[in-house]
Design a protein around this motif. Structure first.
Motif, short mmCIF file in Angstrom:
data_model
loop_
_atom_site.label_atom_id
_atom_site.label_comp_id
_atom_site.label_asym_id
_atom_site.label_seq_id
_atom_site.Cartn_x
_atom_site.Cartn_y
_atom_site.Cartn_z
N UNK A 273 0.84 -1.18 0.00
CA UNK A 273 0.00 0.00 0.00
C UNK A 273 0.88 1.24 0.00
N UNK A 274 0.78 2.08 -1.04
CA UNK A 274 1.60 3.29 -1.07
C UNK A 274 1.02 4.38 -0.18
N UNK A 275 1.90 5.08 0.54
CA UNK A 275 1.50 6.18 1.41
C UNK A 275 2.37 7.39 1.08
N UNK A 276 1.75 8.44 0.60
CA UNK A 276 2.44 9.67 0.21
C UNK A 276 2.69 10.53 1.46
N UNK A 277 3.96 10.81 1.75
CA UNK A 277 4.28 11.64 2.92
C UNK A 277 4.72 13.05 2.53
N UNK A 278 4.67 13.38 1.22
CA UNK A 278 4.94 14.75 0.83
C UNK A 278 6.27 14.96 0.14
N UNK A 279 6.87 16.15 0.31
CA UNK A 279 8.08 16.51 -0.42
C UNK A 279 9.30 15.72 0.02
N UNK A 280 10.37 15.86 -0.73
CA UNK A 280 11.55 15.03 -0.51
C UNK A 280 12.17 15.24 0.86
N UNK A 281 12.02 16.42 1.42
CA UNK A 281 12.58 16.67 2.75
C UNK A 281 11.97 15.72 3.79
N UNK A 282 10.76 15.21 3.53
CA UNK A 282 10.12 14.25 4.45
C UNK A 282 10.82 12.90 4.44
N UNK A 283 11.75 12.69 3.50
CA UNK A 283 12.56 11.48 3.54
C UNK A 283 13.33 11.37 4.85
#
Length: 232
Positions: free
Chosen positions: A177-187
């Motif tokens: 299940x894919x979960x989008x956490x936002x922009x790359x800084x959220x890595x």
């Protein structure tokens, strides 16, 4: 979709199987001895072929950058400009190694950065997406969760919406299940989840040996939240 895999190790090999089964075409590269992936190539048949790191990078519309963290500079040098404009799915964790070959998270690095942001700086024309870094390789197969009440989530982050959507589809094709956490800084937070899972393994389970069994999942309340009147 055409997918290049750099490098085809424990993570790349498992995703190669899933993506080949979903109908994607693959070029597999190995940062090391090619003979180690000969059985996998035989298993995948005409869905996959062997290539160099640069050939796999050039082939893929999407490229899995599943590289041992201390080897990043060498692999970036090898691919050159072959990743320009490509969706690059980065799976790394900021792990260093002692002289005794014991791995540890680079907490100093993690305070103000992530491997994904570092790779984006090294490859400014690539479209970096962070994903697949919170699951240990032995559970990075849908079959590992067949008896689980919840599927494991794969969190992803990117500054490129189109690259994020492409990655979302590949996460689903792998059975998660894919979960989008936002922009790359959220890595940064995705990578910090790896540290959290190590703490859970140590304190709730039997130690690091149980880390390979663990995952994180977002659970939605069903039928819904229980709201109560607030007394003021």
């Amino acid at each position: 979709m055409k997918i290049g895999i750099l490098n085809t190790g424990n993570i790349g090999g498992r995703l190669a199987r899933a993506w080949a089964a979903a109908g994607h075409d693959l070029v597999l590269a190995k940062d090391g001895e090619d003979r180690k992936i000969a059985p996998l190539l035989a298993e995948l048949g005409d869905r996959a072929r062997l290539g160099t790191v640069r050939e796999a990078a050039a082939f893929g519309e999407a490229v899995l950058f599943s590289v041992y963290w201390p080897r990043v500079e060498a692999i970036v040098d090898a691919v050159g400009d072959a990743l320009d404009g490509k969706v690059v799915i980065e799976t790394m964790n900021p792990l260093n190694v002692t002289a005794e070959f014991k791995h540890f998270h680079d907490l100093d690095f993690m305070r103000n950065g992530s491997t994904a942001e570092d790779l984006q700086r090294r490859l400014p024309k690539a479209r970096i997406v962070k994903a697949f870094s919170t699951l240990a390789a032995p559970v990075l197969e849908a079959a590992a969760w067949a008896g689980s009440p919840l599927p494991a989530n794969v969190f992803y982050a990117s500054d490129d919406d189109e690259a994020g959507r492409a990655t979302r589809g590949l996460i689903a094709d792998a059975g998660f299940r894919p979960i989008n956490v936002g922009p790359l800084v959220a890595a940064r937070q995705i990578e910090q989840l790896g540290v959290l899972l190590h703490h859970v393994a140590d304190h709730e389970y039997g130690g690091d040996a149980d880390l390979v069994r663990l995952a994180l999942a977002v659970v939605e309340a069903n039928p819904g939240p229980v709201l109560r009147e607030r007394v003021v």
